[in-house]
Write a protein that holds these residues in place. Sequence first.
Motif, PDB file in Angstrom:
ATOM      1  N   VAL A  93      -9.499  45.429 -23.073  1.00  0.00           N
ATOM      2  CA  VAL A  93      -9.531  44.982 -21.676  1.00  0.00           C
ATOM      3  C   VAL A  93      -8.904  43.591 -21.571  1.00  0.00           C
ATOM      4  O   VAL A  93      -8.090  43.338 -20.682  1.00  0.00           O
ATOM      5  CB  VAL A  93     -10.962  45.005 -21.105  1.00  0.00           C
ATOM      6  N   ASP A  94      -9.274  42.686 -22.476  1.00  0.00           N
ATOM      7  CA  ASP A  94      -8.684  41.341 -22.460  1.00  0.00           C
ATOM      8  C   ASP A  94      -7.166  41.393 -22.625  1.00  0.00           C
ATOM      9  O   ASP A  94      -6.448  40.608 -22.009  1.00  0.00           O
ATOM     10  CB  ASP A  94      -9.278  40.472 -23.567  1.00  0.00           C
ATOM     11  N   GLU A  95      -6.694  42.303 -23.476  1.00  0.00           N
ATOM     12  CA  GLU A  95      -5.256  42.432 -23.708  1.00  0.00           C
ATOM     13  C   GLU A  95      -4.519  42.960 -22.471  1.00  0.00           C
ATOM     14  O   GLU A  95      -3.405  42.551 -22.189  1.00  0.00           O
ATOM     15  CB  GLU A  95      -4.989  43.376 -24.883  1.00  0.00           C
ATOM     16  N   GLU A  96      -5.132  43.882 -21.750  1.00  0.00           N
ATOM     17  CA  GLU A  96      -4.451  44.580 -20.665  1.00  0.00           C
ATOM     18  C   GLU A  96      -4.691  43.984 -19.279  1.00  0.00           C
ATOM     19  O   GLU A  96      -3.863  44.141 -18.392  1.00  0.00           O
ATOM     20  CB  GLU A  96      -4.872  46.057 -20.646  1.00  0.00           C
ATOM     21  N   TYR A  97      -5.828  43.349 -19.086  1.00  0.00           N
ATOM     22  CA  TYR A  97      -6.191  42.845 -17.761  1.00  0.00           C
ATOM     23  C   TYR A  97      -5.224  41.745 -17.332  1.00  0.00           C
ATOM     24  O   TYR A  97      -4.889  40.865 -18.101  1.00  0.00           O
ATOM     25  CB  TYR A  97      -7.621  42.300 -17.777  1.00  0.00           C
ATOM     26  N   ASP A  98      -4.787  41.806 -16.096  1.00  0.00           N
ATOM     27  CA  ASP A  98      -3.842  40.819 -15.569  1.00  0.00           C
ATOM     28  C   ASP A  98      -4.368  40.299 -14.237  1.00  0.00           C
ATOM     29  O   ASP A  98      -4.357  41.011 -13.232  1.00  0.00           O
ATOM     30  CB  ASP A  98      -2.468  41.462 -15.388  1.00  0.00           C
ATOM     31  N   SER A  99      -4.844  39.067 -14.228  1.00  0.00           N
ATOM     32  CA  SER A  99      -5.424  38.488 -13.011  1.00  0.00           C
ATOM     33  C   SER A  99      -4.390  38.272 -11.913  1.00  0.00           C
ATOM     34  O   SER A  99      -4.746  38.037 -10.760  1.00  0.00           O
ATOM     35  CB  SER A  99      -6.128  37.166 -13.325  1.00  0.00           C
ATOM     36  N   MET A 100      -3.116  38.382 -12.256  1.00  0.00           N
ATOM     37  CA  MET A 100      -2.062  38.168 -11.271  1.00  0.00           C
ATOM     38  C   MET A 100      -1.647  39.465 -10.567  1.00  0.00           C
ATOM     39  O   MET A 100      -0.766  39.445  -9.722  1.00  0.00           O
ATOM     40  CB  MET A 100      -0.834  37.543 -11.940  1.00  0.00           C
ATOM     41  N   THR A 101      -2.277  40.590 -10.943  1.00  0.00           N
ATOM     42  CA  THR A 101      -1.916  41.858 -10.310  1.00  0.00           C
ATOM     43  C   THR A 101      -3.034  42.341  -9.396  1.00  0.00           C
ATOM     44  O   THR A 101      -4.124  41.775  -9.353  1.00  0.00           O
ATOM     45  CB  THR A 101      -1.609  42.955 -11.349  1.00  0.00           C
ATOM     46  N   ASP A 102      -2.753  43.395  -8.718  1.00  0.00           N
ATOM     47  CA  ASP A 102      -3.650  44.006  -7.748  1.00  0.00           C
ATOM     48  C   ASP A 102      -4.960  44.455  -8.391  1.00  0.00           C
ATOM     49  O   ASP A 102      -4.980  44.960  -9.516  1.00  0.00           O
ATOM     50  CB  ASP A 102      -2.916  45.200  -7.125  1.00  0.00           C
ATOM     51  N   TYR A 103      -6.042  44.321  -7.656  1.00  0.00           N
ATOM     52  CA  TYR A 103      -7.372  44.731  -8.096  1.00  0.00           C
ATOM     53  C   TYR A 103      -7.381  46.208  -8.486  1.00  0.00           C
ATOM     54  O   TYR A 103      -7.966  46.596  -9.496  1.00  0.00           O
ATOM     55  CB  TYR A 103      -8.383  44.455  -6.978  1.00  0.00           C
ATOM     56  N   LEU A 104      -6.757  47.054  -7.685  1.00  0.00           N
ATOM     57  CA  LEU A 104      -6.761  48.485  -7.961  1.00  0.00           C
ATOM     58  C   LEU A 104      -6.023  48.817  -9.263  1.00  0.00           C
ATOM     59  O   LEU A 104      -6.427  49.712  -9.993  1.00  0.00           O
ATOM     60  CB  LEU A 104      -6.168  49.259  -6.790  1.00  0.00           C
ATOM     61  N   TYR A 105      -4.960  48.084  -9.549  1.00  0.00           N
ATOM     62  CA  TYR A 105      -4.260  48.307 -10.811  1.00  0.00           C
ATOM     63  C   TYR A 105      -5.192  48.001 -11.983  1.00  0.00           C
ATOM     64  O   TYR A 105      -5.273  48.775 -12.941  1.00  0.00           O
ATOM     65  CB  TYR A 105      -2.993  47.450 -10.919  1.00  0.00           C
ATOM     66  N   ASN A 106      -5.883  46.869 -11.926  1.00  0.00           N
ATOM     67  CA  ASN A 106      -6.789  46.500 -13.009  1.00  0.00           C
ATOM     68  C   ASN A 106      -7.939  47.495 -13.136  1.00  0.00           C
ATOM     69  O   ASN A 106      -8.371  47.810 -14.238  1.00  0.00           O
ATOM     70  CB  ASN A 106      -7.301  45.074 -12.827  1.00  0.00           C
ATOM     71  N   LEU A 107      -8.439  47.987 -12.026  1.00  0.00           N
ATOM     72  CA  LEU A 107      -9.490  48.999 -12.061  1.00  0.00           C
ATOM     73  C   LEU A 107      -8.967  50.266 -12.730  1.00  0.00           C
ATOM     74  O   LEU A 107      -9.630  50.848 -13.596  1.00  0.00           O
ATOM     75  CB  LEU A 107      -9.982  49.301 -10.649  1.00  0.00           C
ATOM     76  N   TRP A 108      -7.762  50.694 -12.360  1.00  0.00           N
ATOM     77  CA  TRP A 108      -7.159  51.867 -12.995  1.00  0.00           C
ATOM     78  C   TRP A 108      -6.994  51.643 -14.491  1.00  0.00           C
ATOM     79  O   TRP A 108      -7.271  52.534 -15.302  1.00  0.00           O
ATOM     80  CB  TRP A 108      -5.799  52.160 -12.353  1.00  0.00           C
ATOM     81  N   MET A 109      -6.545  50.453 -14.865  1.00  0.00           N
ATOM     82  CA  MET A 109      -6.333  50.135 -16.273  1.00  0.00           C
ATOM     83  C   MET A 109      -7.648  50.218 -17.046  1.00  0.00           C
ATOM     84  O   MET A 109      -7.704  50.776 -18.150  1.00  0.00           O
ATOM     85  CB  MET A 109      -5.710  48.731 -16.383  1.00  0.00           C
ATOM     86  N   ILE A 110      -8.737  49.708 -16.478  1.00  0.00           N
ATOM     87  CA  ILE A 110     -10.031  49.763 -17.159  1.00  0.00           C
ATOM     88  C   ILE A 110     -10.503  51.215 -17.284  1.00  0.00           C
ATOM     89  O   ILE A 110     -11.044  51.619 -18.322  1.00  0.00           O
ATOM     90  CB  ILE A 110     -11.063  48.871 -16.433  1.00  0.00           C
ATOM     91  N   LEU A 111     -10.282  52.002 -16.268  1.00  0.00           N
ATOM     92  CA  LEU A 111     -10.638  53.430 -16.347  1.00  0.00           C
ATOM     93  C   LEU A 111      -9.818  54.138 -17.424  1.00  0.00           C
ATOM     94  O   LEU A 111     -10.339  54.967 -18.177  1.00  0.00           O
ATOM     95  CB  LEU A 111     -10.447  54.104 -14.993  1.00  0.00           C
ATOM     96  N   HIS A 112      -8.552  53.805 -17.500  1.00  0.00           N
ATOM     97  CA  HIS A 112      -7.681  54.385 -18.523  1.00  0.00           C
ATOM     98  C   HIS A 112      -8.173  54.012 -19.919  1.00  0.00           C
ATOM     99  O   HIS A 112      -8.242  54.860 -20.818  1.00  0.00           O
ATOM    100  CB  HIS A 112      -6.243  53.905 -18.299  1.00  0.00           C
ATOM    101  N   LEU A 113      -8.533  52.747 -20.110  1.00  0.00           N
ATOM    102  CA  LEU A 113      -9.049  52.306 -21.410  1.00  0.00           C
ATOM    103  C   LEU A 113     -10.389  52.969 -21.721  1.00  0.00           C
ATOM    104  O   LEU A 113     -10.680  53.272 -22.882  1.00  0.00           O
ATOM    105  CB  LEU A 113      -9.181  50.784 -21.444  1.00  0.00           C
ATOM    106  N   SER A 114     -11.201  53.203 -20.693  1.00  0.00           N
ATOM    107  CA  SER A 114     -12.481  53.890 -20.893  1.00  0.00           C
ATOM    108  C   SER A 114     -12.248  55.301 -21.414  1.00  0.00           C
ATOM    109  O   SER A 114     -12.973  55.781 -22.288  1.00  0.00           O
ATOM    110  CB  SER A 114     -13.272  53.952 -19.587  1.00  0.00           C
ATOM    111  N   ARG A 115     -11.248  55.954 -20.883  1.00  0.00           N
ATOM    112  CA  ARG A 115     -10.897  57.288 -21.363  1.00  0.00           C
ATOM    113  C   ARG A 115     -10.528  57.238 -22.842  1.00  0.00           C
ATOM    114  O   ARG A 115     -10.967  58.064 -23.641  1.00  0.00           O
ATOM    115  CB  ARG A 115      -9.739  57.844 -20.544  1.00  0.00           C
ATOM    116  N   ASP A 116      -9.735  56.242 -23.223  1.00  0.00           N
ATOM    117  CA  ASP A 116      -9.369  56.082 -24.633  1.00  0.00           C
ATOM    118  C   ASP A 116     -10.594  55.840 -25.504  1.00  0.00           C
ATOM    119  O   ASP A 116     -10.692  56.369 -26.609  1.00  0.00           O
ATOM    120  CB  ASP A 116      -8.381  54.927 -24.813  1.00  0.00           C
ATOM    121  N   LEU A 117     -11.536  55.037 -25.002  1.00  0.00           N
ATOM    122  CA  LEU A 117     -12.761  54.745 -25.741  1.00  0.00           C
ATOM    123  C   LEU A 117     -13.548  56.021 -26.015  1.00  0.00           C
ATOM    124  O   LEU A 117     -13.977  56.272 -27.142  1.00  0.00           O
ATOM    125  CB  LEU A 117     -13.625  53.743 -24.959  1.00  0.00           C
ATOM    126  N   PHE A 118     -13.752  56.828 -24.993  1.00  0.00           N
ATOM    127  CA  PHE A 118     -14.555  58.037 -25.148  1.00  0.00           C
ATOM    128  C   PHE A 118     -13.855  59.106 -25.987  1.00  0.00           C
ATOM    129  O   PHE A 118     -14.513  59.958 -26.580  1.00  0.00           O
ATOM    130  CB  PHE A 118     -14.965  58.582 -23.786  1.00  0.00           C
TER     131      PHE A 118
END
Length: 140
Positions: free
Chosen positions: A64-89
Motif C-alpha cells: 500500500v505504501d508503495e502504490e498509494y499516491d496522495s496526489m491522485t484521485d481518492y477513487l483511484y487509491n481506493l481501487w488500488m487498495i482493493l486490487h492489492l487486497s485481492r493479491d493478498l487473499f
Amino acid sequence: MPPKNIFDILTCPSHSLSMAYLFEQIETHRTITCEDGEWHGHLAAARGNGWDEEGTRYDFPYQVDEEYDSMTDYLYNLWMILHLSRDLFAWDGNYTEKKNQVVSDSDAYYLAQALAGAWQSEDRSLLEFMEAGSFRICAG
C-alpha cells in the motif's frame, strides 16, 4: 557507464532484459542481487536438501505504501487498495514472484542451512545475506 533510464536499457545491447532478483534485508536494508536461473536453482537445491519451506508473506502494508499516491484521485487509491487486497487473499507464499514478499527469519536461516552443504561457489555473500535474517524479494 550505467544506463540512465529505461530507454537506455532497451537500446543498449550490453544489458539483458531478464531481471535479476533483488533482495533487501528487512532490518538493515542491505541489498543483494541474484540471477533468475541461479535463484531457481538455489530453491531447488534447498528443497532437495530437506528445506521445509514456510512460504513467504505478502507484505500488504508495504505494498500500500508503495502504490498509494496522495496526489491522485481518492477513487483511484481506493481501487488500488482493493486490487492489492485481492493479491493478498490470493497469495500462495511463493519465492519466485517479485512482489515484495517477505521471507521470515527462520525460513531464511533454514534455507541458508540447506544450501550451505551443497554450495559450490567461493562467493558466500548470498548465504551470509540469508543467514542475517528476514529479507524481502523486491518487486521487479
